[in-house]
Design a protein around this motif. Structure first.
Motif, PDB file in Angstrom:
ATOM      1  N   UNK A  66       0.794  -1.219   0.000  1.00 51.81           N
ATOM      2  CA  UNK A  66       0.000   0.000   0.000  1.00 51.81           C
ATOM      3  C   UNK A  66       0.822   1.262   0.000  1.00 51.81           C
ATOM      4  N   UNK A  67       1.985   1.211  -0.648  1.00 53.80           N
ATOM      5  CA  UNK A  67       2.824   2.395  -0.762  1.00 53.80           C
ATOM      6  C   UNK A  67       3.688   2.688   0.444  1.00 53.80           C
ATOM      7  N   UNK A  68       3.711   1.792   1.427  1.00 55.49           N
ATOM      8  CA  UNK A  68       4.554   2.015   2.596  1.00 55.49           C
ATOM      9  C   UNK A  68       5.255   0.719   2.999  1.00 55.49           C
ATOM     10  N   UNK A  81       1.314  -9.606   6.789  1.00 53.02           N
ATOM     11  CA  UNK A  81       1.638  -8.381   7.532  1.00 53.02           C
ATOM     12  C   UNK A  81       1.515  -8.627   9.030  1.00 53.02           C
ATOM     13  N   UNK A  82       2.541  -8.294   9.771  1.00 54.96           N
ATOM     14  CA  UNK A  82       2.571  -8.598  11.201  1.00 54.96           C
ATOM     15  C   UNK A  82       1.389  -7.983  11.938  1.00 54.96           C
ATOM     16  N   UNK A  83       1.043  -6.767  11.582  1.00 56.28           N
ATOM     17  CA  UNK A  83      -0.050  -6.084  12.271  1.00 56.28           C
ATOM     18  C   UNK A  83      -1.373  -6.841  12.122  1.00 56.28           C
ATOM     19  N   UNK A  84      -1.498  -7.628  11.040  1.00 59.54           N
ATOM     20  CA  UNK A  84      -2.743  -8.349  10.781  1.00 59.54           C
ATOM     21  C   UNK A  84      -2.841  -9.676  11.521  1.00 59.54           C
ATOM     22  N   UNK A  85      -1.734 -10.161  12.065  1.00 57.96           N
ATOM     23  CA  UNK A  85      -1.748 -11.480  12.705  1.00 57.96           C
ATOM     24  C   UNK A  85      -1.438 -11.412  14.201  1.00 57.96           C
ATOM     25  N   UNK A  86      -1.482 -10.202  14.757  1.00 58.33           N
ATOM     26  CA  UNK A  86      -1.323 -10.056  16.200  1.00 58.33           C
ATOM     27  C   UNK A  86      -2.672 -10.212  16.888  1.00 58.33           C
ATOM     28  N   UNK A  96       2.919  -1.678  14.933  1.00 59.74           N
ATOM     29  CA  UNK A  96       4.262  -2.078  14.522  1.00 59.74           C
ATOM     30  C   UNK A  96       4.553  -1.483  13.153  1.00 59.74           C
ATOM     31  N   UNK A  97       5.345  -0.434  13.131  1.00 61.29           N
ATOM     32  CA  UNK A  97       5.606   0.285  11.896  1.00 61.29           C
ATOM     33  C   UNK A  97       6.868  -0.167  11.187  1.00 61.29           C
ATOM     34  N   UNK A 131      16.111  -3.488   7.415  1.00 64.19           N
ATOM     35  CA  UNK A 131      16.160  -2.065   7.790  1.00 64.19           C
ATOM     36  C   UNK A 131      16.477  -1.296   6.509  1.00 64.19           C
ATOM     37  N   UNK A 132      15.470  -0.755   5.811  1.00 63.75           N
ATOM     38  CA  UNK A 132      15.749  -0.071   4.546  1.00 63.75           C
ATOM     39  C   UNK A 132      16.754   1.072   4.683  1.00 63.75           C
TER      40      UNK A 132
END
Length: 353
Positions: A66-68, A81-86, A96-97, A131-132
């Motif tokens: 989604x562009x991020x 996506x980690x945020x979706x499985x917590x 979690x960004x 880590x980009x």
């Protein structure tokens, strides 16, 4: 809703994922029952079974969605996506960004991850470096494998780079954070600056716990996990300036990834590490061959510098770099580089004009 390690069963937390031991795989190959494969067994294991073993461990990746940039959990050929499985009660308190946020809150997060649905195909996402743009230091270790020390003896006429003997203390240098690129990204050939570009396959240690003056016996408790790092180097710049920073830090000279495997999943001090250039095997060693162990490196560095979560330590490269050949076999535009580390996976990059 499915737990990470099974498709049908009672819901269980992610960290209970069973890891297939190396001895189990070796028995199926008719090799001896040992956790460290012999060279013959290593060749038998690769490429398929070692990669299959990677599917059985927890992997944390950074990818575009989604562009991020999003942190996700990888299993097999899919990512969630980690945020979706917590668990919902954890989501209330944490957003979690990025990977550093995951590291800082890992003790809570690791017991709160449950897989749901089929995930997103890895082939459809753009993986980034874990880590980009690292906020912490990228510390690297020179000449940490004896066979590599011997091959760089051919450079001993170049001041500041080589001596014929194994170092008595770790050689520590740094790479610029803006040199980091992710899996599949191009390594830009530095025309007009260098014509001797080299590769170095390395295990990278990710620090997870702050500390200074860390004792060797406590050092591994400060490790969050491991990833793959290619310490790309402009040898002519390295020789010209003696200080290694410029020759190691050209833009795109730090490919990293494809993900992080937590330290609880693998033994970082006993992994097969290999590198292919255009499908030719050039480097083939084990992290157990390091002159200075991971624990020794952490002890040495932290004696002077406070280590922070997200700091990266690239632990050195085994023999087989381009400059070790006679004549040297440096990288050229169009070359492909594939680095594989047992228990982690593969990092692919190409050299471009």
């Amino acid at each position: 809703m499915l737990p990470f390690h099974q498709h049908t069963a009672t819901l269980q937390p992610l960290h209970h994922l069973p890891i297939a031991p190396a001895t189990h795989t070796l028995l199926h190959l008719g090799c001896s029952n040992r956790s460290v494969p012999s060279p013959q067994c290593q060749q038998t294991l690769l490429p398929h079974l070692l990669l299959q073993m990677v599917d059985d461990v927890l992997k944390l990746a950074t990818f575009f969605s989604g562009g991020e940039s999003v942190v996700g959990v990888v299993r097999g050929e899919a990512v969630w996506p980690l945020q979706n499985v917590l668990k919902s009660d954890v989501v209330k308190f944490f957003s979690v960004k990025d990977m550093l946020g995951v590291i800082n809150h890992w003790n809570l997060l690791k017991d709160s991850i449950y897989m749901e649905g089929p995930g997103v195909a890895l082939s459809s996402v753009n993986l980034q470096a874990p880590f980009p743009r690292p906020s912490g230091a990228i510390m690297c270790i020179g000449k940490n494998y004896l066979d590599h020390v011997k091959e760089v003896d051919t450079w001993k006429s170049a001041p500041g780079i080589a001596t014929p003997d194994a170092p008595k203390h770790p050689i520590v240098f740094t790479k610029a954070p803006q040199s980091v690129v992710g899996p599949g990204a191009a390594i830009k050939y530095p025309h007009g600056i260098s014509s001797h570009v080299d590769y170095e396959a390395e295990l990278a240690v990710i620090i997870g716990k702050r500390g200074r003056a860390i004792k060797r016996e406590d050092a591994l408790a400060h490790v969050f996990g491991y990833t793959i790092l290619n310490d790309v180097t402009a040898r002519d710049l390295q020789k010209r300036h003696q200080q290694w920073f410029l020759g190691k830090s050209c833009d795109t000279f730090c490919p990293m990834g494809p993900w992080i495997v937590p330290a609880s999943e693998i033994d970082g001090q006993n992994l097969l590490i290999q590198c292919w250039i255009n499908d030719e095997l050039r480097q083939n060693g084990r992290t157990s061959q390091m002159i200075f162990s991971i624990a020794e490196l952490i002890e040495t560095i932290s004696a002077a510098i406070t280590l922070e979560p997200g700091d990266i330590i690239a632990t050195g490269t085994p023999a087989g770099v381009g400059s070790g050949f006679n004549p040297p076999r440096h990288l050229s535009p169009g070359d492909s580089i594939r680095i594989r580390i047992e228990g982690i996976g593969e990092l692919h990059n190409t050299v471009e004009y």
